[in-house]
Write a protein that holds these residues in place. Structure first.
Motif, short mmCIF file in Angstrom:
data_model
loop_
_atom_site.label_atom_id
_atom_site.label_comp_id
_atom_site.label_asym_id
_atom_site.label_seq_id
_atom_site.Cartn_x
_atom_site.Cartn_y
_atom_site.Cartn_z
N ASP A 119 -13.22 -13.25 -39.39
CA ASP A 119 -12.58 -13.66 -38.61
C ASP A 119 -11.95 -15.49 -38.13
O ASP A 119 -11.89 -15.89 -37.03
CB ASP A 119 -12.89 -12.98 -37.50
CG ASP A 119 -11.21 -12.26 -36.91
OD1 ASP A 119 -9.88 -12.93 -36.91
OD2 ASP A 119 -11.27 -11.76 -35.58
N GLU A 120 -12.24 -15.40 -39.51
CA GLU A 120 -11.35 -17.51 -39.34
C GLU A 120 -10.45 -17.66 -39.13
O GLU A 120 -10.04 -18.05 -38.33
CB GLU A 120 -11.98 -18.08 -40.94
CG GLU A 120 -12.17 -19.64 -40.59
CD GLU A 120 -11.02 -20.80 -40.61
OE1 GLU A 120 -11.02 -21.50 -40.61
OE2 GLU A 120 -9.88 -19.55 -41.86
N GLU A 121 -9.55 -16.83 -39.56
CA GLU A 121 -7.83 -17.32 -39.72
C GLU A 121 -6.99 -17.13 -38.09
O GLU A 121 -6.29 -17.29 -38.23
CB GLU A 121 -6.70 -16.41 -40.08
CG GLU A 121 -7.30 -16.76 -42.06
CD GLU A 121 -7.15 -18.48 -42.58
OE1 GLU A 121 -6.43 -19.01 -41.41
OE2 GLU A 121 -7.26 -18.55 -43.58
N GLY A 122 -8.52 -15.93 -37.54
CA GLY A 122 -7.42 -15.48 -36.57
C GLY A 122 -6.65 -14.68 -35.86
O GLY A 122 -5.68 -14.63 -35.60
N ALA A 123 -5.72 -13.96 -37.38
CA ALA A 123 -5.08 -13.98 -37.81
C ALA A 123 -4.76 -12.34 -37.14
O ALA A 123 -3.47 -12.11 -36.43
CB ALA A 123 -4.45 -13.17 -39.27
N ARG A 124 -5.89 -11.55 -36.74
CA ARG A 124 -5.65 -10.32 -36.13
C ARG A 124 -5.52 -10.85 -34.21
O ARG A 124 -5.02 -9.81 -33.99
CB ARG A 124 -6.53 -9.74 -36.46
CG ARG A 124 -6.53 -7.87 -36.38
CD ARG A 124 -7.25 -6.68 -36.54
NE ARG A 124 -7.41 -5.87 -35.84
CZ ARG A 124 -7.81 -4.80 -36.06
NH1 ARG A 124 -9.06 -5.09 -37.16
NH2 ARG A 124 -8.19 -3.29 -35.49
N PHE A 125 -6.75 -10.68 -33.81
CA PHE A 125 -7.08 -11.17 -32.26
C PHE A 125 -7.09 -12.41 -31.82
O PHE A 125 -7.47 -12.74 -30.69
CB PHE A 125 -8.26 -10.83 -32.18
CG PHE A 125 -8.98 -9.15 -32.61
CD1 PHE A 125 -8.73 -8.57 -32.05
CD2 PHE A 125 -9.48 -9.58 -34.10
CE1 PHE A 125 -8.70 -6.80 -32.60
CE2 PHE A 125 -10.07 -7.55 -34.64
CZ PHE A 125 -9.42 -7.01 -33.41
N GLY A 126 -5.98 -13.30 -32.52
CA GLY A 126 -5.47 -14.87 -32.24
C GLY A 126 -6.79 -16.11 -31.59
O GLY A 126 -5.62 -17.14 -31.29
N VAL A 127 -7.48 -15.30 -31.88
CA VAL A 127 -8.37 -16.71 -31.93
C VAL A 127 -9.05 -17.81 -33.33
O VAL A 127 -9.81 -16.44 -33.35
CB VAL A 127 -9.67 -16.00 -30.83
CG1 VAL A 127 -10.57 -17.64 -31.19
CG2 VAL A 127 -9.40 -15.96 -29.16
N ALA A 128 -9.13 -18.36 -33.39
CA ALA A 128 -9.40 -18.61 -35.49
C ALA A 128 -10.61 -19.29 -35.05
O ALA A 128 -11.17 -19.63 -33.76
CB ALA A 128 -9.11 -19.99 -35.32
N CYS A 129 -11.25 -18.60 -36.07
CA CYS A 129 -12.79 -18.88 -36.58
C CYS A 129 -14.27 -18.34 -34.94
O CYS A 129 -14.54 -18.61 -34.72
CB CYS A 129 -13.30 -20.64 -36.26
SG CYS A 129 -12.53 -21.95 -37.42
#
Ligand SMILES: [Zn+2]
Length: 404
Positions: A119-129
């Protein structure tokens, strides 16, 4: 490795990747990572957030010896319709560098790890890294569990659906302590190396950056029968905020982007009752970014909206000693700062000696299917990473990338 990864999570329509955390594509990528680790006889472990670590050597023995391991790697997830290189290039290069070391008959003095941060990009849950934030304590497990995707699925639900215990997630000091030095190789996300005429650069720092949610209330009504003066149209305030963000960025000398918006009810013939947009702002100077966001905030509040900070990451310099060491062993390579966030920045903020290598991107485009790197440049990157690992995992003494 590249050929195996190519079809995973690829959108037929855009040609880009949709590899979101804890999705089917993410699951397949994790399986791929585990298989690559197994193929090389590496010890695969997962930390409390589900980041995957493949170790050559015993990381815990190294901690007991006071000389923790050298870790490289990156992430396998993507933004919506992202390119093939952002993330996977670092993971594939890590395995390739390890293979090269073994082919050269190298025996590491301290263990070498390859990591896949989730989940580095935070594309799904909004928080990067999210993966590195949670294990370093920069984000609590509680907050991570409550993050929600566009469908209203919480991360806790997503973890459960992926067969995991959401209550396991949290800070993981034991895992972080195993990382004596972290070197992340990444495709460049701008055009600096094209202009400099170099295939590889050493990273110096990550600009301060953050994300803010902009909520505008309105009142749903008929687009044909409601007089203009009777409307409470949430879209108007939002439109003003988008323009204000651009103006504020120009005024204060940073960059600001509104790249995501959700409109309720989302009908062509309905006046929006609510609009939520997300602002991303970054710059070399944290004060410039703060000032720009303050301008946007005052505009949003005047329009009856609310601004909530979803994340803020301060300016992150990479380890100066480690960076100098990379420059020494690599010889004539340029040094670059970047406006893109990375797990390397989160680890650096947690006190881990951290460095980055960037590989030239001829299009200068990232977070898009147009992102690219030539094979010859990718191989230069692997060569550079191999040289760096050989130095860090073979060398002894101060400045060897160990913790002070
Ligand atoms: Zn990335």
């Amino acid at each position: 490795m590249w050929a195996e990864l190519e079809p995973v999570g690829r959108s037929e329509r855009s040609g880009g990747y949709r590899r979101f955390a804890w999705s089917r594509a993410d699951h397949d990528l994790r399986e791929w990572f585990a298989a690559e680790a197994a193929r090389r006889g590496l010890d695969l472990t997962e930390d409390r957030m589900g980041n995957q670590w493949a170790w050559w050597g015993d990381p815990d023995q190294a901690v007991r010896d006071g000389d923790p391991g050298v870790v490289t790697g990156s992430h396998l997830d993507s933004v919506p319709d992202g390119g093939a290189f952002d993330g996977p290039l670092g993971v594939v290069s890590a395995f390739s560098a390890l293979d090269a070391l073994r082919d050269n008959g190298f025996t590491p003095r301290r263990p070498i790890g390859v990591v896949n941060f989730v989940d580095e990009e935070g594309a799904r849950f909004g928080v990067a890294c999210a993966g590195s934030r949670v294990i370093t304590g920069a984000m609590t497990g509680r907050r991570a569990r409550s993050l929600t995707d566009a469908d209203g699925t919480t991360m806790a639900d997503a973890l459960q659906a992926a067969g995991r215990d959401p209550h396991q997630i949290g800070r993981d000091d034991e895992t972080v302590a195993r990382v004596g030095a972290f070197v992340e190789l990444h495709v460049e996300q701008g055009r600096a190396l094209v202009d400099l005429g170099h295939p590889v650069a050493v990273g110096t720092d990550i600009w301060p950056h953050g994300r803010w949610r902009l909520d505008f209330p309105g009142e749903a009504n008929h687009a044909g029968t409601t007089r203009l003066e009777d409307r409470h149209d949430a879209m108007l305030g939002f439109a003003g905020a988008v323009l204000a963000a651009r103006e504020a960025a120009t005024t204060h000398g940073c960059v600001a982007t509104v790249g995501k918006v959700a409109v309720t009810p989302g009908g062509v013939n309905a006046i929006p009752s609510a609009v939520t947009g997300w602002l991303d702002a970054r710059g070399a100077s944290p004060r410039a970014v703060r000032r720009a966001v303050a301008d946007v905030r005052s505009m949003v509040e005047q329009a009856g909206g609310v601004v909530s900070e979803e994340s803020w990451t301060a300016s992150t310099p990479f380890d100066a000693v480690l960076g100098a060491r990379l420059q020494t062993v690599l010889g004539d390579v340029p040094a670059l700062g970047t406006g893109a966030g990375h797990d390397a920045g989160i680890l650096a903020n947690a006190g881990v000696p951290t460095a980055m290598l960037f590989v030239r991107n001829p299009t200068g485009v990232s977070h898009s299917p147009r992102e690219h790197a030539e094979l010859s440049d990718c191989l230069e990157g692997v060569q550079a990473l191999t040289t760096v690992l050989e130095d860090l995992a073979g060398a002894q003494g101060p400045g060897a990338g160990g913790r002070a």
